[in-house]
Scaffold this active site. Structure first.
Site, PDB file in Angstrom:
ATOM      1  N   THR A  48       4.762   2.093   5.615  1.00  0.00           N
ATOM      2  CA  THR A  48       3.174   1.683   5.980  1.00  0.00           C
ATOM      3  C   THR A  48       2.590   2.518   6.480  1.00  0.00           C
ATOM      4  O   THR A  48       2.931   3.014   7.617  1.00  0.00           O
ATOM      5  CB  THR A  48       3.022   0.244   6.313  1.00  0.00           C
ATOM      6  OG1 THR A  48       1.713   0.337   6.639  1.00  0.00           O
ATOM      7  CG2 THR A  48       4.058   0.035   7.461  1.00  0.00           C
ATOM      8  N   GLY A  74      -5.613   1.017   9.512  1.00  0.00           N
ATOM      9  CA  GLY A  74      -4.638   0.606  10.461  1.00  0.00           C
ATOM     10  C   GLY A  74      -4.777  -1.132  10.358  1.00  0.00           C
ATOM     11  O   GLY A  74      -4.250  -1.895  11.144  1.00  0.00           O
ATOM     12  N   ARG A  75      -5.653  -1.640   9.313  1.00  0.00           N
ATOM     13  CA  ARG A  75      -5.743  -3.162   9.114  1.00  0.00           C
ATOM     14  C   ARG A  75      -5.996  -3.691  10.547  1.00  0.00           C
ATOM     15  O   ARG A  75      -7.040  -3.082  11.287  1.00  0.00           O
ATOM     16  CB  ARG A  75      -4.198  -3.663   8.505  1.00  0.00           C
ATOM     17  CG  ARG A  75      -4.384  -3.264   7.328  1.00  0.00           C
ATOM     18  CD  ARG A  75      -3.478  -3.908   6.417  1.00  0.00           C
ATOM     19  NE  ARG A  75      -2.033  -4.163   7.163  1.00  0.00           N
ATOM     20  CZ  ARG A  75      -1.212  -4.993   6.693  1.00  0.00           C
ATOM     21  NH1 ARG A  75      -1.243  -5.602   5.667  1.00  0.00           N
ATOM     22  NH2 ARG A  75       0.066  -5.142   7.492  1.00  0.00           N
ATOM     23  N   GLY A  97       0.860  -1.267   0.026  1.00  0.00           N
ATOM     24  CA  GLY A  97      -0.006   0.066  -0.030  1.00  0.00           C
ATOM     25  C   GLY A  97       0.853   1.153   0.055  1.00  0.00           C
ATOM     26  O   GLY A  97       1.889   1.164   0.472  1.00  0.00           O
ATOM     27  N   ARG A  99       0.250  -4.956  -6.917  1.00  0.00           N
ATOM     28  CA  ARG A  99       0.056  -6.496  -6.172  1.00  0.00           C
ATOM     29  C   ARG A  99       0.847  -7.615  -7.307  1.00  0.00           C
ATOM     30  O   ARG A  99       0.660  -7.250  -8.443  1.00  0.00           O
ATOM     31  CB  ARG A  99      -1.229  -7.057  -5.882  1.00  0.00           C
ATOM     32  CG  ARG A  99      -1.760  -6.192  -4.957  1.00  0.00           C
ATOM     33  CD  ARG A  99      -2.872  -7.052  -4.485  1.00  0.00           C
ATOM     34  NE  ARG A  99      -3.899  -6.336  -3.472  1.00  0.00           N
ATOM     35  CZ  ARG A  99      -4.961  -6.668  -3.596  1.00  0.00           C
ATOM     36  NH1 ARG A  99      -5.859  -7.276  -4.117  1.00  0.00           N
ATOM     37  NH2 ARG A  99      -5.861  -5.858  -2.723  1.00  0.00           N
ATOM     38  N   ARG A 115     -15.278  18.548  14.419  1.00  0.00           N
ATOM     39  CA  ARG A 115     -15.341  18.969  16.156  1.00  0.00           C
ATOM     40  C   ARG A 115     -16.191  20.488  15.815  1.00  0.00           C
ATOM     41  O   ARG A 115     -16.852  21.015  16.664  1.00  0.00           O
ATOM     42  CB  ARG A 115     -14.043  19.262  16.593  1.00  0.00           C
ATOM     43  CG  ARG A 115     -14.025  19.732  18.033  1.00  0.00           C
ATOM     44  CD  ARG A 115     -12.601  19.520  18.565  1.00  0.00           C
ATOM     45  NE  ARG A 115     -12.334  18.151  18.873  1.00  0.00           N
ATOM     46  CZ  ARG A 115     -12.883  17.396  19.847  1.00  0.00           C
ATOM     47  NH1 ARG A 115     -13.520  18.102  20.664  1.00  0.00           N
ATOM     48  NH2 ARG A 115     -12.499  16.160  20.088  1.00  0.00           N
ATOM     49  N   ARG A 150      20.324   9.360  -3.711  1.00  0.00           N
ATOM     50  CA  ARG A 150      21.272  10.521  -3.646  1.00  0.00           C
ATOM     51  C   ARG A 150      22.327   9.740  -2.836  1.00  0.00           C
ATOM     52  O   ARG A 150      23.461  10.258  -2.934  1.00  0.00           O
ATOM     53  CB  ARG A 150      20.680  11.736  -2.998  1.00  0.00           C
ATOM     54  CG  ARG A 150      19.587  12.091  -4.230  1.00  0.00           C
ATOM     55  CD  ARG A 150      19.486  13.608  -4.077  1.00  0.00           C
ATOM     56  NE  ARG A 150      18.561  14.189  -5.129  1.00  0.00           N
ATOM     57  CZ  ARG A 150      18.201  15.385  -5.244  1.00  0.00           C
ATOM     58  NH1 ARG A 150      18.110  16.169  -4.212  1.00  0.00           N
ATOM     59  NH2 ARG A 150      17.781  15.870  -6.313  1.00  0.00           N
ATOM     60  N   ASP A 164       0.276   2.159   8.619  1.00  0.00           N
ATOM     61  CA  ASP A 164      -0.299   1.066   9.688  1.00  0.00           C
ATOM     62  C   ASP A 164       0.507   0.978  11.105  1.00  0.00           C
ATOM     63  O   ASP A 164       0.214   0.751  11.892  1.00  0.00           O
ATOM     64  CB  ASP A 164      -0.773  -0.209   9.138  1.00  0.00           C
ATOM     65  CG  ASP A 164      -1.571  -0.062   8.066  1.00  0.00           C
ATOM     66  OD1 ASP A 164      -2.660   0.735   8.115  1.00  0.00           O
ATOM     67  OD2 ASP A 164      -1.481  -0.995   7.160  1.00  0.00           O
ATOM     68  N   ASP A 205       4.821  -5.549   5.745  1.00  0.00           N
ATOM     69  CA  ASP A 205       5.226  -6.956   5.967  1.00  0.00           C
ATOM     70  C   ASP A 205       5.115  -7.988   4.876  1.00  0.00           C
ATOM     71  O   ASP A 205       6.101  -8.581   4.729  1.00  0.00           O
ATOM     72  CB  ASP A 205       4.282  -7.500   7.297  1.00  0.00           C
ATOM     73  CG  ASP A 205       2.758  -7.498   6.883  1.00  0.00           C
ATOM     74  OD1 ASP A 205       2.469  -6.900   5.798  1.00  0.00           O
ATOM     75  OD2 ASP A 205       2.390  -7.610   7.807  1.00  0.00           O
ATOM     76  N   VAL A 262      17.655   7.187  -0.720  1.00  0.00           N
ATOM     77  CA  VAL A 262      18.394   5.878  -1.249  1.00  0.00           C
ATOM     78  C   VAL A 262      19.210   6.203  -2.551  1.00  0.00           C
ATOM     79  O   VAL A 262      20.487   6.183  -2.591  1.00  0.00           O
ATOM     80  CB  VAL A 262      17.535   4.833  -1.617  1.00  0.00           C
ATOM     81  CG1 VAL A 262      18.376   3.616  -2.541  1.00  0.00           C
ATOM     82  CG2 VAL A 262      16.849   4.045  -0.398  1.00  0.00           C
ATOM     83  N   ASP A 294       2.453  -1.116  11.832  1.00  0.00           N
ATOM     84  CA  ASP A 294       2.238  -2.330  12.484  1.00  0.00           C
ATOM     85  C   ASP A 294       3.493  -3.350  12.128  1.00  0.00           C
ATOM     86  O   ASP A 294       3.247  -4.716  11.613  1.00  0.00           O
ATOM     87  CB  ASP A 294       1.100  -3.010  11.800  1.00  0.00           C
ATOM     88  CG  ASP A 294       1.098  -3.095  10.235  1.00  0.00           C
ATOM     89  OD1 ASP A 294       2.167  -2.655   9.547  1.00  0.00           O
ATOM     90  OD2 ASP A 294       0.129  -4.023   9.756  1.00  0.00           O
TER      91      ASP A 294
END
Lengths: 322, 322, 322, 322
Positions: free
Chosen positions: D126, D171-172, D11, D72, D155, D25, D128, D103, D23, D130
């Site tokens: 990511t 956040g899966r 993602g 993918r 608000r 430069r 997330d 991951d 990376v 995670d």
């Protein structure tokens, strides 16, 4: 007409990319070919052309700046330069040209038309709003919102302290950005080139304001104001108005960039579309303007001669509401 | 301990409101009473106190500035002033004080503690990040993001023209804001007070950059740089580096305001919470800091003496990646 | 006329605070007294009034929402409720009323005028732009910019993947927000209540789009679309259009909040100012509108009956430029 | 090592472009050649490589998404696919690979290393957060700020009405985004997958909140919560909690895009730099992490196995401060 060119010229303005996109896709949808010219008139002279497809203008509507870039061109100020430029257009088979830019760009376009018969339609792309015959120019709404957003952040601090904040905004010799910025940010004063700035009056007003409201004041200064820039005016005021601290912000080129507002994207989309239709209908030597919500055509020579009058009503409204 | 007071002092920093909220609600949740003091030490001397309830701090977490306001206080620099301040705290039954501010605020807090035994814990609230014993101060992340966002907008223009953009950011005598702003905005050079600025080196670098990349350059200038502010440095560079146009932006107080970032709100929430716990645990004369993600206590005298070293590694990284 | 009241009613719209500020300060500058009414008609019935000074409306021009709050009022739908409301106005010596709100609010205002002779002028405050007789309502420009900005962020992702993004925007039974959002964000399709949505046509278009451009597509769905909301439509499309992943965003109340744009602040300032002048000039039972840049008066009964037609031209432009 | 490749996978996450830039430069500054691989593993299999120069990564540090795109790849899940990928790397003379992703991406990288001896280092990209072994992942800070900013706008409305606002964040199966978003936005409740959600408890809490504060409530729902998404939970709560209106916002892919925050740009810059150094130092099969402000190396198999624990302390803090 089978092929047109599009270019951006002069100072960057947010929304120029949306304009290029609109010109390109409108022309393609009508069966025309489109080429882009990099770096304005300089690129035209140096033959820096690129064919534009539907894909070329994808994912640019929200980008600030202009992917075709702009540049100054001293060469284009010469007869030889313009002849070379016209020759290049001809060599590419370009039969019509859309120029997105300001008064300098349109003066150039008019010369190209007068000397070489190039069919050319302009779209007003400048943050300064200083063109005649259109209520809004592309980039103006974004520039005002950028300035207003910056002043909102100063206001957070102003609410906590007692200070004078001088904020210099762009606009060359016109006070449009300053006026709308001042009105929308609730500034205590707006200094514009269109009216004479008297430091004594300003100082008196700030003193009165302080006695009445016991709070900070935000003063918007148009870069072209007759009394000087924000740094200069802050010094003058401080000299007469003891015991206050003055803070200066010079927004500078921040106002030229940034993702265009919805207003500027829609304006640029409509103008780009109208420019292509105008070329096809045989119009030339005109700028597309928006008056009362409608697209109109304004001869270049009118558009660049002077600009719309700064609204006295809105200047008064700043005073009434401050 | 039954009652504590909270106040903000010194320059505004985004996240101060989140800190006040955290102090207030943490204290209330532990059965304490809370009063707010308006306008920092000046309000403490002038007895400008207000009881704070759960409701008092509603809908403020996202607001820039500080709803308790801050002010300078010459009176607090006198023994008499501090005695009056301490007397007011006592009269209100305040047994502990949380001060959100910078080095000047903590020096004042230390005096209050030394002379009158006031139990006081500080939270570092300053955009400058110039305190020792904490990785981050409240407001620093927001100020950096504000500056970076502004430079992003200049970048839109920079991509279209060939120019030198000088952007002056805040930080007093520290280069933290300049360094992180420069790294995050991909600036070509960062000028900070911690290292000597040689105009010749800068000019040479810009010339090399131009030959290699044929593009504009953005130079970040910390307001406290030894070679002067952005306007001054731009003049010096221009004198040696012909044919380039220099544009200056002075961000000024824009950096002090604005809605705090998530980072600053969480930092302020954690620090405000920790400050109340520290008071209850008997700590005093200390600032809450964050080191390696954990809350720590730093004696005021250490915190204000000097600040953390500017990362040589990150300064190098600006060079490598520019 | 010596005293007027101002209130906000119906759904929140960004710019309402700027409107309250303009009404208050204009009236004060003309020697009138001003009271604010909290929570719309419900507060009017419950006598929830507050005197407004120059200071009361300081530092609110940039705030979303409305500091006078709004509320629904079932009581005001009864004859008794309106009688109580009118009695309270009279008891406070209020001789004129400015209501900032939408069609429901104006229907209520018209009843108050018809039954009790209350002099009342309205300002169109609704993000939906669904009132007749004005080119823009207060809050519309901000809501569109909020939606466009959100879609820009989706576009970052869309540029990297091949997906269908369905984004549901507000607007009740009107497609104004959807149309301008779609045009300004460069969406591939815009589904509005004003035209019948055929899922087959949409699917065919997306397939053609995919074959031509090999990229993601963003589809804007007005919440009141005849084919359902974004979640429902995404399901229908997915069923027919295999192999594509659909992602849905429902913007919801994000669109009602946020700091108003410069456009909305200026519109609200002008309308608030005009509303007070209209009351003083003896006008009543009218809404202030903006047509072709000028302030106009529109009888409530016209304003709420229907709304301006969705521009067929702009709908076509979405197609041409997508 | 003379040539390395860099790619983004999985993602999108804001800051990926800053990582690619760092990376590229860093490697160039050390005399290495660099190639970019489009569309992750699928592009690696399809030989979609491009040489990267200093210029290639200009003006991308502030862009959301990833200019190398991601995709993918079902092909890469096969032994043949991975063999083809490795063969392409070899044919290009690539001796080291930097993968920016989550991951799934690292599991793929580990396979490439195990089966074909490819030297590969990962950067955690990511939103997330995670992954195990790093305090922050690239994109997380931006995603949280995007969600917080959206809730700030809700608000504004929440302050005017009495309602329940349910906001679903990404956040899966992890609650990191929800937790920090809830803390920073001052939400009344945060529902995360890591703890069991009892609708009865939530309802009771909201009723208590209402009795105490008489105001709206904002509830943050992690998309992976055990009690369902925001739409489902809103329905359940409404069934039990009469007389309240529920409004749902599903932020969706808005959180994946947007210009990265300063924090994410600096994190990505440091990680990209560290990844190249790690490759040169002979490291492989590891992810670069940031622990306590320092760059560390974490074996892929550890990094993807589980993620850091959600802070119980911060979850409690949401309750204390709400």
């Amino acid at each position: 007409m089978k092929k047109i060119a599009v270019m951006t010229s002069g100072g960057d303005a947010p929304g120029m990319n949306a304009g290029i996109r609109a010109v390109t896709r409108t022309a393609l949808s009508l069966g025309l070919e489109v080429v882009g010219i990099y770096r304005g008139y300089q690129g035209m002279i140096e033959n820096d052309f690129i064919p534009l497809s539907h894909e070329s203008v994808r994912n640019i509507i929200h980008r600030g700046g202009t992917f075709l870039k702009t540049a100054r061109s001293d060469d284009f100020r010469t007869i030889e330069g313009r002849a070379q430029a016209a020759a290049n257009l001809k060599a590419h088979g370009v039969e019509g040209l859309v120029v997105i830019g300001g008064d300098g760009s349109f003066t150039g376009a008019a010369a190209l038309h007068d000397e070489h018969g190039v069919k050319v339609v302009g779209c007003p792309g400048t943050i300064d709003n200083d063109l005649f015959g259109t209520d809004y120019t592309i980039g103006y709404d974004t520039a005002v919102n950028t300035a207003v957003h910056a002043i909102d952040q100063i206001r957070d601090t102003a609410a906590s302290h007692n200070r004078l904040f001088f904020v210099e905004v762009m606009g060359r010799d016109a006070g449009f950005i300053a006026l709308r910025t001042g009105l929308a940010s609730g500034a205590e004063a707006v200094l514009v080139p269109e009216t004479t700035t008297y430091i004594e009056d300003l100082t008196a007003k700030l003193e009165k304001n302080w006695k009445m409201k016991k709070s900070s004041a935000i003063i918007i200064v148009a870069e072209g104001d007759d009394a000087g820039g924000a740094i200069e005016i802050a010094k003058k005021v401080n000299a007469k108005f003891e015991g206050w601290e003055s803070k200066v912000t010079v927004l500078g080129h921040i106002q030229r960039g940034g993702s265009p507002t919805a207003f500027d994207r829609i304006l640029a989309s409509r103008m780009g579309h109208a420019a292509v239709l105008a070329l096809l209908a045989g119009s030339t030597d005109v700028m597309i303007g928006q008056k009362n919500g409608e697209m109109v055509e304004v001869p270049f020579k009118q558009a660049v001669k002077h600009h719309e009058t700064l609204s006295k009503h809105l200047l008064d409204l700043v005073e009434i509401l401050s």
